[in-house]
Design a protein around this motif. Structure first.
Motif, mmCIF file in Angstrom:
data_model
loop_
_atom_site.group_PDB
_atom_site.id
_atom_site.type_symbol
_atom_site.label_atom_id
_atom_site.label_comp_id
_atom_site.label_asym_id
_atom_site.label_seq_id
_atom_site.Cartn_x
_atom_site.Cartn_y
_atom_site.Cartn_z
ATOM 1 N N ALA A 13 1.928 12.342 -3.062
ATOM 2 C CA ALA A 13 1.234 11.580 -4.097
ATOM 3 C C ALA A 13 2.256 10.920 -5.008
ATOM 4 O O ALA A 13 3.399 11.369 -5.119
ATOM 5 C CB ALA A 13 0.305 12.480 -4.904
ATOM 6 N N SER A 59 -4.039 6.679 -0.823
ATOM 7 C CA SER A 59 -4.926 7.822 -0.683
ATOM 8 C C SER A 59 -5.505 7.861 0.729
ATOM 9 O O SER A 59 -5.946 6.849 1.275
ATOM 10 C CB SER A 59 -6.060 7.743 -1.708
ATOM 11 O OG SER A 59 -6.967 8.801 -1.529
ATOM 12 N N ALA A 68 -6.573 14.291 -4.077
ATOM 13 C CA ALA A 68 -7.562 13.234 -4.273
ATOM 14 C C ALA A 68 -6.929 11.858 -4.421
ATOM 15 O O ALA A 68 -7.550 10.845 -4.084
ATOM 16 C CB ALA A 68 -8.414 13.552 -5.500
ATOM 17 N N ARG A 69 -5.682 11.807 -4.919
ATOM 18 C CA ARG A 69 -5.057 10.498 -5.137
ATOM 19 C C ARG A 69 -3.860 10.251 -4.236
ATOM 20 O O ARG A 69 -3.138 9.278 -4.428
ATOM 21 C CB ARG A 69 -4.642 10.346 -6.604
ATOM 22 C CG ARG A 69 -3.668 11.395 -7.127
ATOM 23 C CD ARG A 69 -3.529 11.267 -8.635
ATOM 24 N NE ARG A 69 -2.705 12.293 -9.257
ATOM 25 C CZ ARG A 69 -1.418 12.193 -9.484
ATOM 26 N NH1 ARG A 69 -0.761 11.101 -9.106
ATOM 27 N NH2 ARG A 69 -0.757 13.170 -10.076
ATOM 28 N N GLY A 70 -3.678 11.105 -3.237
ATOM 29 C CA GLY A 70 -2.540 10.931 -2.353
ATOM 30 C C GLY A 70 -2.899 11.065 -0.891
ATOM 31 O O GLY A 70 -4.054 10.881 -0.504
ATOM 32 N N GLU A 71 -1.908 11.391 -0.098
ATOM 33 C CA GLU A 71 -2.094 11.551 1.347
ATOM 34 C C GLU A 71 -1.991 13.035 1.696
ATOM 35 O O GLU A 71 -1.035 13.702 1.319
ATOM 36 C CB GLU A 71 -1.018 10.784 2.110
ATOM 37 C CG GLU A 71 -1.039 11.050 3.615
ATOM 38 C CD GLU A 71 0.159 10.447 4.332
ATOM 39 O OE1 GLU A 71 0.324 9.217 4.231
ATOM 40 O OE2 GLU A 71 0.914 11.213 4.969
ATOM 41 N N SER A 119 -6.096 17.496 -7.535
ATOM 42 C CA SER A 119 -5.892 16.157 -8.087
ATOM 43 C C SER A 119 -4.878 15.374 -7.260
ATOM 44 O O SER A 119 -5.076 14.174 -6.988
ATOM 45 C CB SER A 119 -5.420 16.267 -9.539
ATOM 46 O OG SER A 119 -5.054 15.003 -10.052
ATOM 47 N N GLN A 163 -10.154 15.336 -0.826
ATOM 48 C CA GLN A 163 -10.495 15.534 -2.225
ATOM 49 C C GLN A 163 -10.032 16.883 -2.762
ATOM 50 O O GLN A 163 -9.963 17.091 -3.962
ATOM 51 C CB GLN A 163 -12.014 15.388 -2.427
ATOM 52 C CG GLN A 163 -12.542 14.003 -2.088
ATOM 53 C CD GLN A 163 -11.844 12.910 -2.879
ATOM 54 O OE1 GLN A 163 -11.857 12.939 -4.105
ATOM 55 N NE2 GLN A 163 -11.249 11.955 -2.201
ATOM 56 N N ARG A 209 7.348 10.417 -7.028
ATOM 57 C CA ARG A 209 6.494 10.948 -5.971
ATOM 58 C C ARG A 209 6.596 12.473 -5.954
ATOM 59 O O ARG A 209 7.663 13.026 -6.228
ATOM 60 C CB ARG A 209 6.898 10.406 -4.598
ATOM 61 C CG ARG A 209 6.525 8.958 -4.369
ATOM 62 C CD ARG A 209 6.858 8.524 -2.947
ATOM 63 N NE ARG A 209 6.557 7.123 -2.745
ATOM 64 C CZ ARG A 209 6.784 6.464 -1.609
ATOM 65 N NH1 ARG A 209 7.329 7.102 -0.563
ATOM 66 N NH2 ARG A 209 6.480 5.182 -1.500
#
Length: 404
Positions: free
Chosen positions: A364, A370, A38-41, A35, A375, A338
């Motif tokens: 994140a 992102s 998927a929403r971060g670097e 997760s 993913q 973060r």
């Protein structure tokens, strides 16, 4: 903004045939890590500079934002700080493992059966180290008990250039080619030999053998260095914070950096550690005013050194469910935060020691865009992003939004 680092020591690895040719990170069930990815670097970071051995000392200094090229003075002095052992400028500190060697009469042809002496308890180990101090701690040398198999010897005006090998690098091997070399080698080897004579029939070890456990029948000296001098974390990065770990090395770095060291009951440095307690302590610190918390979990590294695939996968899954799961649920009531997730270095099961390859990281939370192809969290997905950071301080600045 609140900042939290979750570092799974040695999580990164190589594909394993028993895991359908996946790495432990790929194989493990890690919905919270995925997760974050998927929403971060996601990317790779080189935590071990060229020319440095890939130890947790160098790599964690780097991840915490301190360039090892500038600040590293050895592993053992960092542990000494955590243990409350004061070092003078001319003291040389040595890591003193309690290990299990085979019983050949010639020390040189013994095998390194267990670098941790069966993860001996701290209570048993203290009794053994106190005996070693009584018998061998004379004049300019003193021995100090630590946690489990990890202890300390301080040698006043001891040699800095001794060539010593970490015992976890030679599991199962005959020790002949890995005995002390260079300055002070004869003295160091004699201490190790004498410790075998002192410890072999010690009542603690006789009891361990009777219970089917590995005896701690020798000390093994390595990781020497002099007193460290680190600038405070708040002076470098303008944040107050805390460190949570079960091992003296990380706590010592935290103390030197001026971070609060939070000790969690039941934190052991192996798979039996209090994963949930570490997450709860981190959340409490953040809610009590800390800006930055560094949560270190040793269990994957220990499993890597033992060559135990099942335990390594289990450790990663525990970090995901018991640490990240609890943290992410508890961070939602903060205005902004973060999270950074990564290992310090790989500890491949096939090698049972550390390597220096870049490791996968995730950033994140507030203000982190992102990245593509991220993913899931794994070595290959991080590599696929094409992001490779040159060192740990660069990652820390990126995490904190300094110069970005």
């Amino acid at each position: 903004m609140k900042y939290i680092v979750v570092l799974g020591d040695g999580m990164a690895d190589y594909p394993r045939p028993e895991l359908d040719n996946q790495t432990p990170l790929q194989y493990a069930k890690t919905p919270h890590m995925d997760s974050l990815a998927a929403r971060g670097e996601t990317g790779l970071v080189k935590t071990v500079p060229d020319g440095f051995a890939p130890g947790s000392d160098v790599a964690n200094l780097s991840v915490m934002g301190y360039a090892p090229e500038k600040y590293y003075t050895g592993r053992s002095p960092l542990e000494a700080v955590s243990m409350g052992v004061e070092l003078d400028d001319d003291d040389m500190a040595f890591r003193c493992n309690l290990v299990t060697l085979s019983d050949e009469p010639d020390y040189a042809i013994k095998q390194m059966l267990d670098y941790s002496a069966g993860e001996i308890t701290s209570e048993e180990a203290r009794e053994l180290i106190e005996t070693v101090q009584l018998k061998l701690g004379v004049g300019d040398k003193r021995f100090y008990p630590g946690i489990s198999y990890r202890h300390l010897m301080v040698w006043r005006q001891g040699p800095e250039k001794a060539v010593l090998t970490p015992p976890h690098d030679i599991s199962g091997r005959v020790v002949k080619d890995y005995l002390p070399d260079g300055a002070g080698a004869d003295t160091l080897l004699e201490i190790m030999k004498q410790s075998y004579a002192v410890l072999k029939e010690h009542p603690v070890n006789r009891s361990r053998v009777d219970r089917g456990l590995n005896p701690a029948n020798s000390v093994w000296l390595w990781g020497q260095g002099k007193r460290p001098q680190l600038p405070l974390f708040k002076d470098l990065y303008h944040l107050e914070g805390a460190v949570i770990s079960a091992v003296d090395l990380i706590m010592g770095i935290g103390i030197c950096a001026g971070l609060q060291v939070i000790k969690v009951p039941g934190a052991t440095g192996n798979i039996h550690t209090n994963f949930k307690g570490k997450a709860e302590a981190a959340l409490a610190a953040l809610h009590d005013g800390a800006d930055f918390v560094y949560v270190h979990i040793e269990a994957p590294d220990e499993a890597g050194h033992q060559g135990d695939t099942e335990i390594k996968v289990k450790a990663i899954e525990q970090i995901d469910s018991q640490v990240l799961g609890l943290l992410l649920g508890g961070l939602t009531d903060l205005p902004a935060y973060r999270v950074m997730l990564l290992p310090d270095h790989p500890t491949p099961l096939s090698l049972r020691t550390h390597t220096a390859e870049p490791v996968p990281y995730v950033l994140a939370g507030g203000g982190v865009a992102s990245a593509e192809h991220s993913q899931i969290y794994s070595e290959s997905s991080a590599a696929a992003t094409g992001i490779i950071l040159p060192d740990g301080p660069s990652l820390m600045r990126r995490f904190l939004g300094i110069g970005c």
